[in-house]
Motif scaffolding. Structure first.
Motif, PDB file in Angstrom:
ATOM      1  N   GLU A  12     110.925  21.511  41.502  1.00 44.21           N
ATOM      2  CA  GLU A  12     111.801  20.737  42.268  1.00 44.21           C
ATOM      3  C   GLU A  12     112.618  21.722  43.120  1.00 44.21           C
ATOM      4  O   GLU A  12     112.766  22.773  42.675  1.00 44.21           O
ATOM      5  CB  GLU A  12     113.022  20.007  41.458  1.00 44.21           C
ATOM      6  N   THR A  18     110.146  20.530  53.209  1.00 44.00           N
ATOM      7  CA  THR A  18     110.501  21.573  54.378  1.00 44.00           C
ATOM      8  C   THR A  18     109.204  22.351  55.166  1.00 44.00           C
ATOM      9  O   THR A  18     108.965  22.316  56.271  1.00 44.00           O
ATOM     10  CB  THR A  18     111.632  22.681  53.916  1.00 44.00           C
ATOM     11  N   GLU A  39     102.785  12.820  48.200  1.00 42.69           N
ATOM     12  CA  GLU A  39     102.678  11.969  47.150  1.00 42.69           C
ATOM     13  C   GLU A  39     103.931  12.082  45.985  1.00 42.69           C
ATOM     14  O   GLU A  39     104.525  13.169  46.154  1.00 42.69           O
ATOM     15  CB  GLU A  39     101.390  12.453  46.329  1.00 42.69           C
ATOM     16  N   PRO A  40     104.087  11.142  45.470  1.00 43.85           N
ATOM     17  CA  PRO A  40     103.629   9.712  45.830  1.00 43.85           C
ATOM     18  C   PRO A  40     103.945   9.263  47.200  1.00 43.85           C
ATOM     19  O   PRO A  40     105.530   9.593  47.456  1.00 43.85           O
ATOM     20  CB  PRO A  40     104.110   8.964  44.581  1.00 43.85           C
ATOM     21  N   TYR A 104     103.248  18.213  35.519  1.00 40.03           N
ATOM     22  CA  TYR A 104     104.418  17.494  35.114  1.00 40.03           C
ATOM     23  C   TYR A 104     103.696  16.416  34.136  1.00 40.03           C
ATOM     24  O   TYR A 104     104.342  16.447  32.970  1.00 40.03           O
ATOM     25  CB  TYR A 104     105.022  16.437  36.306  1.00 40.03           C
ATOM     26  N   THR A 183     109.693  31.862  47.260  1.00 38.25           N
ATOM     27  CA  THR A 183     110.240  31.390  48.200  1.00 38.25           C
ATOM     28  C   THR A 183     111.707  31.928  48.318  1.00 38.25           C
ATOM     29  O   THR A 183     112.702  31.608  48.859  1.00 38.25           O
ATOM     30  CB  THR A 183     110.369  29.870  48.198  1.00 38.25           C
ATOM     31  N   ILE A 187     114.289  30.302  54.237  1.00 31.15           N
ATOM     32  CA  ILE A 187     113.316  29.456  54.671  1.00 31.15           C
ATOM     33  C   ILE A 187     112.212  30.105  55.627  1.00 31.15           C
ATOM     34  O   ILE A 187     111.212  29.929  55.620  1.00 31.15           O
ATOM     35  CB  ILE A 187     114.080  28.204  55.460  1.00 31.15           C
TER      36      ILE A 187
HETATM   37  N1  T5A Z   1     105.225  14.107  40.399  1.00 31.88           N
HETATM   38  C1  T5A Z   1     104.510  14.113  41.678  1.00 31.88           C
HETATM   39  C2  T5A Z   1     104.766  13.980  39.089  1.00 31.88           C
HETATM   40  O1  T5A Z   1     105.340  13.975  37.869  1.00 31.88           O
HETATM   41  N2  T5A Z   1     103.257  13.654  38.936  1.00 31.88           N
HETATM   42  C3  T5A Z   1     102.520  13.623  40.123  1.00 31.88           C
HETATM   43  O2  T5A Z   1     101.011  13.328  40.153  1.00 31.88           O
HETATM   44  C4  T5A Z   1     102.968  13.617  41.630  1.00 31.88           C
HETATM   45  C5  T5A Z   1     102.349  13.821  42.791  1.00 31.88           C
HETATM   46  C6  T5A Z   1     108.092  13.777  43.523  1.00 31.88           C
HETATM   47  C7  T5A Z   1     108.397  13.521  41.969  1.00 31.88           C
HETATM   48  O3  T5A Z   1     107.103  13.237  41.177  1.00 31.88           O
HETATM   49  C8  T5A Z   1     106.713  14.248  40.419  1.00 31.88           C
HETATM   50  C9  T5A Z   1     106.970  15.525  40.901  1.00 31.88           C
HETATM   51  C10 T5A Z   1     108.639  15.022  41.571  1.00 31.88           C
HETATM   52  O4  T5A Z   1     109.412  15.105  40.384  1.00 31.88           O
HETATM   53  P1  T5A Z   1     108.995  14.937  45.337  1.00 31.88           P
HETATM   54  O5  T5A Z   1     107.960  14.777  46.383  1.00 31.88           O
HETATM   55  O6  T5A Z   1     109.152  16.239  44.716  1.00 31.88           O
HETATM   56  O7  T5A Z   1     109.093  13.945  44.138  1.00 31.88           O
HETATM   57  O8  T5A Z   1     110.721  14.604  45.866  1.00 31.88           O
HETATM   58  P2  T5A Z   1     111.201  15.424  47.132  1.00 31.88           P
HETATM   59  O9  T5A Z   1     112.633  14.978  46.460  1.00 31.88           O
HETATM   60  O10 T5A Z   1     110.604  15.160  48.261  1.00 31.88           O
HETATM   61  O11 T5A Z   1     111.027  17.024  46.565  1.00 31.88           O
HETATM   62  P3  T5A Z   1     111.900  18.202  46.057  1.00 31.88           P
HETATM   63  O12 T5A Z   1     113.154  17.438  45.592  1.00 31.88           O
HETATM   64  O13 T5A Z   1     111.129  18.905  44.855  1.00 31.88           O
HETATM   65  O14 T5A Z   1     112.212  18.895  47.325  1.00 31.88           O
HETATM   66  P4  T5A Z   1     111.234  20.044  48.220  1.00 31.88           P
HETATM   67  O15 T5A Z   1     110.405  19.048  48.994  1.00 31.88           O
HETATM   68  O16 T5A Z   1     110.454  20.873  47.316  1.00 31.88           O
HETATM   69  O17 T5A Z   1     112.042  20.679  48.665  1.00 31.88           O
HETATM   70  P5  T5A Z   1     112.792  20.427  50.217  1.00 31.88           P
HETATM   71  O18 T5A Z   1     111.936  20.859  51.192  1.00 31.88           O
HETATM   72  O19 T5A Z   1     113.506  18.949  50.147  1.00 31.88           O
HETATM   73  O20 T5A Z   1     114.045  21.518  50.176  1.00 31.88           O
HETATM   74  C11 T5A Z   1     115.367  21.446  49.449  1.00 31.88           C
HETATM   75  C12 T5A Z   1     116.243  21.999  49.999  1.00 31.88           C
HETATM   76  O21 T5A Z   1     116.053  23.485  49.679  1.00 31.88           O
HETATM   77  C13 T5A Z   1     116.193  24.125  50.979  1.00 31.88           C
HETATM   78  C14 T5A Z   1     115.849  23.030  51.992  1.00 31.88           C
HETATM   79  O22 T5A Z   1     116.667  23.413  53.316  1.00 31.88           O
HETATM   80  C15 T5A Z   1     116.652  21.701  51.572  1.00 31.88           C
HETATM   81  O23 T5A Z   1     118.070  21.834  51.713  1.00 31.88           O
HETATM   82  N3  T5A Z   1     115.009  25.321  51.057  1.00 31.88           N
HETATM   83  C16 T5A Z   1     115.214  26.390  50.887  1.00 31.88           C
HETATM   84  N4  T5A Z   1     116.493  27.102  50.823  1.00 31.88           N
HETATM   85  C17 T5A Z   1     116.161  28.333  50.501  1.00 31.88           C
HETATM   86  N5  T5A Z   1     115.270  29.106  50.495  1.00 31.88           N
HETATM   87  C18 T5A Z   1     113.789  28.431  50.696  1.00 31.88           C
HETATM   88  N6  T5A Z   1     112.746  29.062  50.611  1.00 31.88           N
HETATM   89  C19 T5A Z   1     114.115  27.097  50.974  1.00 31.88           C
HETATM   90  N7  T5A Z   1     113.210  26.102  50.900  1.00 31.88           N
HETATM   91  C20 T5A Z   1     113.760  24.682  51.200  1.00 31.88           C
END
Ligand code: T5A
Length: 209
Positions: A12, A18, A39-40, A104, A183, A187
């Motif tokens: 997460e 991003t 996904e999903p 997961y 990471t 960013i």
């Molecule tokens: N899942 C999914 C399963 O359990 N089984 C499966 O088969 C699949 C496909 C999906 C959920 O489903 C689970 C996993 C997940 O729990 P998701 O797509 O992860 O959900 O949900 P999102 O809310 O889209 O993703 P995350 O919350 O995990 O966030 P991200 O996409 O990893 O991060 P992002 O880009 O939104 O960034 C979060 C914040 O961090 C900053 C960004 O600006 C933003 O504010 N950021 C950084 N800050 C500092 N340094 C960096 N390098 C940064 N990169 C981004």
């Protein structure tokens, strides 16, 4: 298949959303035809399943029911979006795919990896990523990036998220087609590092054709 299928994975808050966006832009500037998806999600059915899976109201569901919902979304996504895009020669960037299921539902929920691989094979008709990049982040830092409003998965306890991260790292250590990208540098630095590694992989792929 003519195109190239790459997936971005990680715990997460690792920055997949991003970096999917930033990477798509870089590759488009390099002249690649790019399809970015997640996904999903990625289809009407997938987005509806996403809402169900991530809503806190859904509450606890059995690990197998959870897996089959992710895989129902994936089956539709592969058939309607990913495979057709690859057939046109596109680079498909998918925010989460198979390795999320292994991390997961396998490492996190405790289902056997062999069973998950078999179910995934059926759902995708054997389609696997050509290369996977795991964006790695310390669990506490990732959850802090996500913020206070957490979805159903994000709200799991810290030990669940630690098993998930460990799962991604173990899968990466085992598979040559999985690369870990730290990471912690922010960013911009992460985007540069990832783009460099992706370009290398795409060049190697083009050289093999
Ligand atoms: N899942 C999914 C399963 O359990 N089984 C499966 O088969 C699949 C496909 C999906 C959920 O489903 C689970 C996993 C997940 O729990 P998701 O797509 O992860 O959900 O949900 P999102 O809310 O889209 O993703 P995350 O919350 O995990 O966030 P991200 O996409 O990893 O991060 P992002 O880009 O939104 O960034 C979060 C914040 O961090 C900053 C960004 O600006 C933003 O504010 N950021 C950084 N800050 C500092 N340094 C960096 N390098 C940064 N990169 C981004």
């Amino acid at each position: 298949m003519a195109g190239f299928f790459l997936t971005l994975e990680g715990p997460e808050g690792a920055g997949k959303t991003t970096h999917t966006r930033l990477l798509a832009r870089v590759l488009q500037q390099e002249g690649y035809q790019v399809v970015a998806t997640r996904e999903p999600g990625g289809t009407r059915l997938g987005e509806a399943v996403r809402t169900l899976l991530l809503a806190q109201d859904t509450g606890a569901i059995s690990p197998m029911a959870e897996t089959l919902l992710y895989l129902a979304a994936r089956a539709e996504h592969v058939a309607r979006v990913i495979r057709p895009a690859l057939e046109t020669g596109a680079v498909v960037i998918c925010d989460r795919f198979l390795h999320s299921t292994l991390a997961y539902q396998g490492y996190g929920r405790g289902l056997p990896l062999g069973v998950l691989l078999e179910l995934n094979r059926a759902a995708t008709a054997g389609l696997e990523p050509d290369h996977t990049f795991v964006l790695d982040v310390d669990v506490a830092e990732g959850l802090q990036r996500v913020g206070r409003t957490r979805d159903r998965l994000e709200a799991e306890d810290i030990s669940f998220h630690q098993r998930v991260r460990q799962g991604f790292l173990e899968l990466a250590a085992r598979e040559q087609r999985v690369t870990v990208v730290p990471t912690g540098g922010g960013i911009e630095a992460t985007a540069g590092l990832l783009a460099g590694k992706v370009k290398e992989v795409l060049r190697a792929h083009a050289g093999r054709k």
